[in-house]
Design a protein around this motif. Structure first.
Motif, PDB file in Angstrom:
ATOM      1  N   SER A 421       0.850  -1.423  -0.247  1.00  0.00           N
ATOM      2  CA  SER A 421      -0.488   0.109   0.025  1.00  0.00           C
ATOM      3  C   SER A 421       0.955   1.399  -0.157  1.00  0.00           C
ATOM      4  O   SER A 421       1.206   1.486   0.610  1.00  0.00           O
ATOM      5  N   ASP A 422       0.024   2.878  -0.520  1.00  0.00           N
ATOM      6  CA  ASP A 422       1.446   3.461  -1.014  1.00  0.00           C
ATOM      7  C   ASP A 422       0.669   4.041   0.641  1.00  0.00           C
ATOM      8  O   ASP A 422       1.879   5.058   0.720  1.00  0.00           O
ATOM      9  N   LYS A 423      -0.323   4.356   1.221  1.00  0.00           N
ATOM     10  CA  LYS A 423      -0.337   5.427   2.159  1.00  0.00           C
ATOM     11  C   LYS A 423      -0.438   4.917   2.900  1.00  0.00           C
ATOM     12  O   LYS A 423       0.062   6.176   3.741  1.00  0.00           O
ATOM     13  N   LYS A 424      -0.233   3.270   4.152  1.00  0.00           N
ATOM     14  CA  LYS A 424       0.667   3.525   5.282  1.00  0.00           C
ATOM     15  C   LYS A 424      -0.798   3.746   6.340  1.00  0.00           C
ATOM     16  O   LYS A 424      -0.535   5.406   6.663  1.00  0.00           O
ATOM     17  N   MET A 425      -1.425   4.247   6.017  1.00  0.00           N
ATOM     18  CA  MET A 425      -2.992   3.950   6.917  1.00  0.00           C
ATOM     19  C   MET A 425      -2.663   4.284   8.152  1.00  0.00           C
ATOM     20  O   MET A 425      -3.197   5.040   9.048  1.00  0.00           O
ATOM     21  N   PHE A 426      -2.013   3.314   9.086  1.00  0.00           N
ATOM     22  CA  PHE A 426      -1.227   3.400  10.427  1.00  0.00           C
ATOM     23  C   PHE A 426      -0.049   2.628  10.644  1.00  0.00           C
ATOM     24  O   PHE A 426       0.424   2.029  10.061  1.00  0.00           O
ATOM     25  N   ASP A 427       0.393   2.758  11.514  1.00  0.00           N
ATOM     26  CA  ASP A 427       1.153   2.287  12.131  1.00  0.00           C
ATOM     27  C   ASP A 427       0.878   0.599  12.469  1.00  0.00           C
ATOM     28  O   ASP A 427       0.354  -0.019  13.584  1.00  0.00           O
ATOM     29  N   LEU A 428       1.826  -0.565  11.392  1.00  0.00           N
ATOM     30  CA  LEU A 428       1.245  -2.065  11.511  1.00  0.00           C
ATOM     31  C   LEU A 428       1.765  -1.999  12.925  1.00  0.00           C
ATOM     32  O   LEU A 428       1.610  -3.354  13.329  1.00  0.00           O
ATOM     33  N   ASN A 429       2.763  -1.359  13.325  1.00  0.00           N
ATOM     34  CA  ASN A 429       3.389  -2.178  14.371  1.00  0.00           C
ATOM     35  C   ASN A 429       2.720  -2.014  15.614  1.00  0.00           C
ATOM     36  O   ASN A 429       2.341  -3.105  16.598  1.00  0.00           O
ATOM     37  N   ALA A 430       2.303  -0.636  16.572  1.00  0.00           N
ATOM     38  CA  ALA A 430       1.588  -0.320  16.900  1.00  0.00           C
ATOM     39  C   ALA A 430       0.219  -1.248  16.674  1.00  0.00           C
ATOM     40  O   ALA A 430       0.123  -1.725  17.857  1.00  0.00           O
ATOM     41  N   GLU A 431      -0.336  -1.407  15.876  1.00  0.00           N
ATOM     42  CA  GLU A 431      -1.988  -2.159  15.774  1.00  0.00           C
ATOM     43  C   GLU A 431      -1.612  -3.578  16.179  1.00  0.00           C
ATOM     44  O   GLU A 431      -2.415  -3.944  16.487  1.00  0.00           O
ATOM     45  N   LEU A 561      -8.991  -2.668  10.612  1.00  0.00           N
ATOM     46  CA  LEU A 561      -8.804  -3.878   9.931  1.00  0.00           C
ATOM     47  C   LEU A 561      -7.851  -5.006  10.106  1.00  0.00           C
ATOM     48  O   LEU A 561      -8.389  -5.823   9.694  1.00  0.00           O
ATOM     49  N   LEU A 562      -7.454  -4.749  11.346  1.00  0.00           N
ATOM     50  CA  LEU A 562      -7.210  -5.854  12.140  1.00  0.00           C
ATOM     51  C   LEU A 562      -8.251  -6.634  12.744  1.00  0.00           C
ATOM     52  O   LEU A 562      -7.958  -7.669  13.788  1.00  0.00           O
ATOM     53  N   THR A 563      -9.754  -6.323  13.300  1.00  0.00           N
ATOM     54  CA  THR A 563     -10.267  -6.520  14.346  1.00  0.00           C
ATOM     55  C   THR A 563      -9.792  -8.415  14.018  1.00  0.00           C
ATOM     56  O   THR A 563     -10.881  -9.518  14.626  1.00  0.00           O
ATOM     57  N   PRO A 564     -10.462  -8.673  12.756  1.00  0.00           N
ATOM     58  CA  PRO A 564     -10.545 -10.433  12.329  1.00  0.00           C
ATOM     59  C   PRO A 564      -9.712 -11.245  13.515  1.00  0.00           C
ATOM     60  O   PRO A 564     -10.506 -12.533  13.310  1.00  0.00           O
ATOM     61  N   LEU A 565      -8.080 -11.278  13.695  1.00  0.00           N
ATOM     62  CA  LEU A 565      -7.406 -11.105  14.325  1.00  0.00           C
ATOM     63  C   LEU A 565      -8.048 -11.663  16.328  1.00  0.00           C
ATOM     64  O   LEU A 565      -7.306 -12.672  16.333  1.00  0.00           O
ATOM     65  N   VAL A 566      -8.823 -10.541  16.260  1.00  0.00           N
ATOM     66  CA  VAL A 566      -9.033 -10.226  17.276  1.00  0.00           C
ATOM     67  C   VAL A 566     -10.822 -11.070  17.658  1.00  0.00           C
ATOM     68  O   VAL A 566     -11.037 -11.994  18.986  1.00  0.00           O
ATOM     69  N   SER A 567     -11.657 -10.644  17.107  1.00  0.00           N
ATOM     70  CA  SER A 567     -12.876 -11.383  17.208  1.00  0.00           C
ATOM     71  C   SER A 567     -13.210 -12.608  16.923  1.00  0.00           C
ATOM     72  O   SER A 567     -13.921 -12.887  17.742  1.00  0.00           O
ATOM     73  N   VAL A 568     -12.117 -13.381  15.650  1.00  0.00           N
ATOM     74  CA  VAL A 568     -11.958 -14.947  15.580  1.00  0.00           C
ATOM     75  C   VAL A 568     -12.253 -15.357  16.991  1.00  0.00           C
ATOM     76  O   VAL A 568     -11.952 -17.271  17.421  1.00  0.00           O
ATOM     77  N   ILE A 569     -10.798 -15.032  17.982  1.00  0.00           N
ATOM     78  CA  ILE A 569     -10.423 -15.903  19.349  1.00  0.00           C
ATOM     79  C   ILE A 569     -11.626 -15.705  20.463  1.00  0.00           C
ATOM     80  O   ILE A 569     -11.625 -17.102  20.433  1.00  0.00           O
ATOM     81  N   PRO A 570     -12.945 -15.612  20.413  1.00  0.00           N
ATOM     82  CA  PRO A 570     -13.648 -15.849  21.320  1.00  0.00           C
ATOM     83  C   PRO A 570     -14.869 -16.832  20.657  1.00  0.00           C
ATOM     84  O   PRO A 570     -15.281 -17.797  21.075  1.00  0.00           O
ATOM     85  N   THR A 571     -14.773 -16.556  19.568  1.00  0.00           N
ATOM     86  CA  THR A 571     -15.777 -17.316  18.635  1.00  0.00           C
ATOM     87  C   THR A 571     -14.793 -19.187  18.723  1.00  0.00           C
ATOM     88  O   THR A 571     -15.782 -20.219  18.167  1.00  0.00           O
TER      89      THR A 571
END
Ligand code: F6R
Length: 599
Positions: A421-431, A561-571
């Motif tokens: 991506s060109d935009k680097k919308m957020f800090d991936l490390n932090a997120e 964008l990263l929520t699938p990594l977390v929301s899958v855990i309770p399932t």
């Protein structure tokens, strides 16, 4: 599917085989068997039966010195899981004994053409192989007889063969099904998976397709010879063993699945480490270049890996702005859609051995399309045969239901798309760090999920509803619940329910809603209300920034964008505790196998 293991060395061979079979049981567990050469009795002894390795061990006669043995754990294809169909199989005149992982497509033709007068005792295609070897051994040397057999076989096979006339030799051959040779000074081990080599090998060699290997015990030690079907020596690549025993144990957890769920935050952190240097993410420039010049991307995968592909599609379109389609491998292999001007293909596979995907790879290779494999097994067939490969470094996943490999696949594909991506919308490390902490928080609170499951999930059916990437997570959540609890479950696009399927909602039907995306949270909540009105028993999983007071599971925030990594855990936890309540065999659910090497 099916696991095979063989040993020739100084250790007690039957011990190596039985412990290897336990480690390979995830590949199939309908039936199992072992043949070893008893030095005391100067004869080959076979134990085989329906059921698990522990059952085989109950009746096992341990009073034999033995240094040569082969074993098998089966996922039935040809013939029901019975004692007679279990491997090893012996040729009609008793000289050769064989174990086989794979499927022989032309077994019927072979029977008719070469084995007219043989009386078969099982319904397996394997018995055809061992009798064909015997047939050719009447006029050829053993190595020639096996290679002649290989030149006739069509289909997939990893074979280990014993010749009762040579008790210092073990023979092997492979095509399409995985087979590794584990090398150590005190003996050689052959197995379908590196896990069965742990403790017995310092290095290993992944065998190439259409090759034949002969291991011999000589006065100077153990030697191997690897050739192709015409007997030409082949180049081999020796890999250092880097798995240790601790990595393949349960580490005190009741099940591998729970252990693997709990490992997920560390998988994310490990991937961050592997794909970054001084805090800057990096992926092979050739892969970035190849993807940058693609007009569109086709992701191909099966099951859980296909669900990871759906999340990745979202990333490719939002972050990298490349149009992306996701295909079910078994469909794509025989119904190829229009591909676009300059397509690029991504194959996602935990095992790297899935036959449906390999069928796609073969077609794509023939058409010279560029391909990347994303896998947990860097030495797997799909990793080796694609132009590029990326490893997810999740560590061995032993529970049949995939959890940490899914999270690993999503994480690696997120890093890849972020770099595109060109935009680097957020800090991936932090997120990513935030996501790992958020995953940890719900894992630490798993007793609460356990209680929730006890109160709300019933035995007969269940729905997961969500929109956008939450819908993709719902599909994965539903697969997890049904495969280990056997509760019929659907993952549904929340807005689509009212177009027919809502007819199934009645009093006390469990419906789990996943709500993580702000722009559609209100819509999903309306759909949730529609099922509540019709009597559904609901569980709501939301991220903090879109949560309501009454939500049952509220997850700590990370970038949307990263929520699938977390929301899958309770399932995953819901699936695990539902299966636990119902007394299911969680790590080895019925009818399944971890590595699906048949189409
Ligand atoms: C479900 C599961 C399967 C696999 C599928 C593809 O928990 O594990 O759906 O995802 O069989 O396997 P791989 O990823 O090895 O290609």
């Amino acid at each position: 599917m099916c696991g095979i293991v063989g040993y020739l060395g100084q250790k007690k061979a039957s011990d190596v085989i039985l412990s290897g079979l336990h480690k390979l049981e995830y590949r199939g567990y309908d039936s199992c068997g072992i043949t070893f050469y008893s030095e005391k009795k100067d004869t080959f002894i076979t134990h085989k039966d329906q059921g698990r390795v522990r059952h085989l061990e109950d009746d096992f006669d341990y009073n034999h010195d033995n240094h040569l043995a082969i074993g098998h754990t089966r996922w039935a294809t040809h013939g029901e899981p019975t004692q007679l169909n279990s491997h090893p199989h012996r040729s009609a005149d008793g000289r050769f004994i064989i174990v086989h992982n794979g499927v022989i497509e032309n077994y019927h033709e072979i029977k008719v053409k070469y084995l007219d007068n043989v009386t078969f005792t099982s319904e397996t295609d394997t018995e055809v192989i061992v009798n064909l070897i015997e047939h050719f051994s009447k006029s050829l040397q053993i190595s020639e007889a096996i290679r002649k057999t290989l030149s006739i076989l069509e289909g997939s096979y990893a074979l280990l063969i014993l010749d009762t006339e040579h008790t210092n030799r073990l023979y092997a051959a492979k095509n399409k099904s995985p087979l590794l040779l584990g090398v150590a000074e005190n003996g050689m081990t052959m197995a379908s998976d590196v896990m069965a080599l742990v403790g017995h090998a310092d290095h290993y060699i992944p065998l190439e397709d259409k090759t034949y290997t002969e291991i011999t015990a000589t006065n100077d030690g153990f030697v191997y010879d690897m050739v192709d079907v015409i007997g030409k020596p082949i180049q081999t690549k020796m890999i250092k063993m880097d798995l240790v025993t601790e990595e393949i144990g349960k580490a005190g957890y009741a099940h591998y699945m729970l252990k693997e769920i709990c490992e997920q935050p560390s998988v994310v952190r490990k991937i961050m480490n592997r794909y970054s240097k001084n805090g800057v993410f990096h992926i092979d420039e050739n892969i970035i270049q190849a993807l940058s010049s693609a007009s569109n991307i086709h992701i191909i995968a099966a099951g859980t890996s296909m669900h990871a592909g759906l999340i990745a599609k979202h990333y490719f379109e939002v972050l990298a702005e490349i149009p992306t389609q996701v295909h079910i491998a078994s469909e794509f292999a025989y119904n190829m859609p229009l591909l676009g001007e300059a397509p690029f293909f991504i194959l996602i596979s935990q095992s790297g051995e899935t036959a449906d995907l390999r069928a796609c790879l073969v077609n794509l290779k023939e058409a010279h399309h560029p391909m990347l494999t994303v896998t947990n097994v860097g030495t797997s067939t799909l990793a080796r045969e694609a132009d590029y490969s990326l490893e997810i470094f999740a560590g061995p996943e032993i529970a049949v239901a995939s959890t940490k490999a899914y999270v690993g696949q999503v994480t690696v594909l997120l890093i890849l798309t972020f770099l595109l991506s060109d935009k680097k919308m957020f800090d991936l490390n932090a997120e990513l760090s935030k996501a790992a902490v958020s995953m940890e928080a719900i894992i630490d609170n798993r007793d609460y999920v356990r209680q929730l499951v006890k109160d709300r999930i019933i035995k007969t059916s269940c729905f997961y509803i969500g929109r956008g990437i939450d819908y993709y997570t719902c599909m994965e959540a539903a697969l997890k619940l049904k495969e280990i609890s056997y509760i019929q479950t659907e993952g549904f696009a929340a807005g689509e329910l009212k177009h027919g399927t809502i007819a199934l909602i009645e009093k006390d039907i469990p419906v789990v809603a996943i709500i993580t995306q702000e722009h559609i949270s209100k819509n999903t909540r309306s759909n949730l209300q529609e099922v509540i009105t019709r009597g559904a028993k609901t569980i709501t999983i939301s991220m903090k920034h879109v949560s309501n007071m009454k939500d049952d599971i509220v997850l700590m925030d990370t970038h949307e964008l990263l929520t699938p990594l977390v929301s899958v855990i309770p399932t995953q936890l819901i699936a695990y505790y539902s299966a636990l309540n119902l007394g299911r065999d969680i790590d080895k659910p019925r009818n399944l196998a971890k590595s699906v090497t048949v189409e």
